[in-house]
Design an enzyme around this catalytic site. Structure first.
Site, short mmCIF file in Angstrom:
data_model
loop_
_atom_site.label_atom_id
_atom_site.label_comp_id
_atom_site.label_asym_id
_atom_site.label_seq_id
_atom_site.Cartn_x
_atom_site.Cartn_y
_atom_site.Cartn_z
N HIS C 76 0.84 -1.20 0.00
CA HIS C 76 0.00 0.00 0.00
C HIS C 76 0.87 1.25 0.00
O HIS C 76 1.86 1.31 0.73
CB HIS C 76 -0.88 0.05 1.25
CG HIS C 76 -1.89 -1.04 1.31
ND1 HIS C 76 -1.60 -2.30 1.78
CD2 HIS C 76 -3.20 -1.07 0.96
CE1 HIS C 76 -2.69 -3.06 1.72
NE2 HIS C 76 -3.67 -2.35 1.22
N ASP C 127 27.65 -0.02 -5.17
CA ASP C 127 27.86 0.71 -6.42
C ASP C 127 29.13 1.58 -6.35
O ASP C 127 29.91 1.61 -7.30
CB ASP C 127 26.65 1.61 -6.69
CG ASP C 127 26.80 2.39 -7.99
OD1 ASP C 127 27.14 1.77 -9.02
OD2 ASP C 127 26.58 3.61 -8.00
#
Lengths: 159, 159, 159, 159, 159, 159
Positions: C76, C127
């Site tokens: 939700h 990363d």
């Protein structure tokens, strides 16, 4: 009445709903995609075991409802509290119906969310079958009913 | 042929297009929204001066084409090189046609981008007029033609 | 109990939370990334002056929490009211712990938001260091505790 | 007072607003874009009939307000309840002012949403005219006033 | 070598890859989620007929790979040309492995896309089962191998 | 010349760049934010040790450049190959300059990406300091220079 998305001087705006109360709102939208008999059969078989076109289309439809206010310029963002998407296989017409029910507790209705869900559900079916049937057609996409809010209940006369 | 979005064992995947060449690809999609005569008239008048429903729907349609791979689960992302969206007012049926032409130079076709553009263009019209006409219906959304790529040209037999 | 994300007939849906009350909800999630001693040292030094890997990872972690319902199909959407992300340098194991605490006042919990935050925080470290250490491993990503809502308090037995 | 977006130890976080009450909040932001006289004339004419630069910029400005918390790292997501964007043509200086008013009923203010709206409104004008006037300059982007919340009313002293 | 995401003076930047050639690049990442025996059994059964947790997690994993550069601050955007995601049920440890293979033809590698895909695939399993097993743990998320680009082939020593 | 974003009949479109060649393109944009002396001092101190406003604004600026085509209606999507963002502290005027350099190898320029980056970089500074200085003003946001493409080099006469 006129188009509420424009002010007195004809300028577009996102309508002021600040003073509206939070109520439980429900909208149901529906549409269909028509295809060749062979395509229909492939989806029908896939649904039962492997190659689950409708399972994927359902997820896409549910996720798309959450993107509605990103896509529709003057649509208010709101917190969806329920989405249910169903597909019905119409063997005689080799078409598939998609129905989406969306609910919220908020200041604006969820018709746009339900329609977006149906559109992207049908479009995902198109995407997955287009290599074998580029001529599929999506039709009869409309709101079936809505409940809640100041305008109250509304039920489509067609269908 | 079967459904290319599933592998041998029936598992969904984003199809491998690594070895495809970049070619100029074009797709044209079309659809319509039908409404009451009074709604049609309001849009028609707005288009000429103030309350520009179709101007806003056009922008929404162009922007939506750039969101296609976010919405359609197995659709490849690609860099669109052109989008043109047109609306035609059909007075006798009080409906509005939306046509989107999308182009790219890439490894996959742009049918999905053209269809997404048409869907969101029509849906934006719905949003802007729903306060006065909740029963509008979107239909006949399909690819009209596509060009480029290994499968070459394809033109819809209908329309 | 069964899996609430499926209805009686086994179909996926976004669970109906319309009738739930808005309560203050808190979730804490944690995870770690393990690396070579030399990589650990570079991050440790960068943190103190230039090349601030953890400062950037923290921003990525906070921003990712806001994207949770875009990424997780049946999650939700909700309005986060607080996010705090912390990193702990574990010198002996040359690993870095990431802990995220997320809060909301709403109808559903924020465990998914806290976990997404931790995942993207760790992934951003990966990363930024992958050019020198491609073999880094992310582990032990889990919810530590949650509070609020109908199910009340829950605290993980491990750690 | 210090910078609330950092905790005691100087670490960035998304500030805790869990205990704040939902109040009606309004913010108005403004900015301008300056251009050559010929560019100004083209926009002015387009606005009256075809080539509606400002109509498109308005839609971009409204849509951008809904993206604010995606763009600004420590900004809370919130449900906007109104957006109105206006452009004023300043003939003597061949510049265009953009004013955005944003409202919500929530726990945090909407200054960031109003400023984002103005920025992207002006930037869309730049985009549409850059082929003929790459030297356009955007300036004086600031909050004019805000209302609601614990800090109450604030009105800019300039303009 | 040092951390390439920082320039000489320690400032973060998105590394310049303008001069790199477009080559075919592949990355494979893997991870697992561990759970209670009962949870494992529910997923295992659902997979065979109704309540298809892994089918939904696969779609989420594929879609997430397309969002990587939105989530990871210094990651270059690129056009993915293939994504395949697989789940392996490990009965003895009641855990599920997720493996994602991502490919592109571009200037940068796709390790980040493969890792994002694995993370969100595992996280979607967590979401769908959290009502019955909040203590699930995600671990061993790492790159298994990568191919293409200037640095060529790399294969993880573990696994 | 006229406004290329409109066709012959004054209708907006995303301009056709299909036939353009991929060339290396660079754009540099700049802007500033002016503030009270006390605010300037807090940022200046934070930058050196804790409360790193500019480090966060830099990440926001880099990430925003990747969102440009989502925000600007008629802007082509493209794959950025480099982003560098710098801040300069102007003590005498207690203002901060933000400069963004963006590069790509593609069919369209990156002026819009550089301007978006500067705007969101400055706006993030505003967000982080607004609790102590709501009257900050962003100005002089413009393109400084661009290189590559058919129109070749262009350098702003001001600054």
């Amino acid at each position: 009445g006129g188009l509420t998305h424009f002010d007195q001087s004809g300028q577009a705006h996102m309508v002021d709903v600040s003073a509206k109360t939070d109520t439980h709102r429900i909208a149901v939208a529906k549409g269909k995609i028509s295809m060749q008999a062979a395509t229909f059969k492939l989806i029908q078989e896939g649904n039962a075991k492997k190659g689950d076109v409708l399972g994927i289309a359902k997820i896409a439809a549910i996720m798309a409802s959450k993107r509605t206010s990103d896509l529709i310029p003057l649509c208010h963002p709101l917190a969806i509290t329920r989405v249910a998407v169903d597909f019905e296989l119409q063997e005689e017409t080799h078409s598939i119906n998609c129905t989406a029910q969306v609910e919220t507790v908020g200041k604006t209705g969820v018709e746009m969310e339900a329609l977006t869900s149906v559109q992207i559900g049908l479009l995902t079916i198109y995407d997955m079958c287009k290599a074998i049937d580029r001529g599929m057609v999506m039709s009869d996409i409309r709101v079936l009913e809505k409940h809640g809010g100041k305008s109250g209940d509304w039920v489509s006369m067609i269908d």
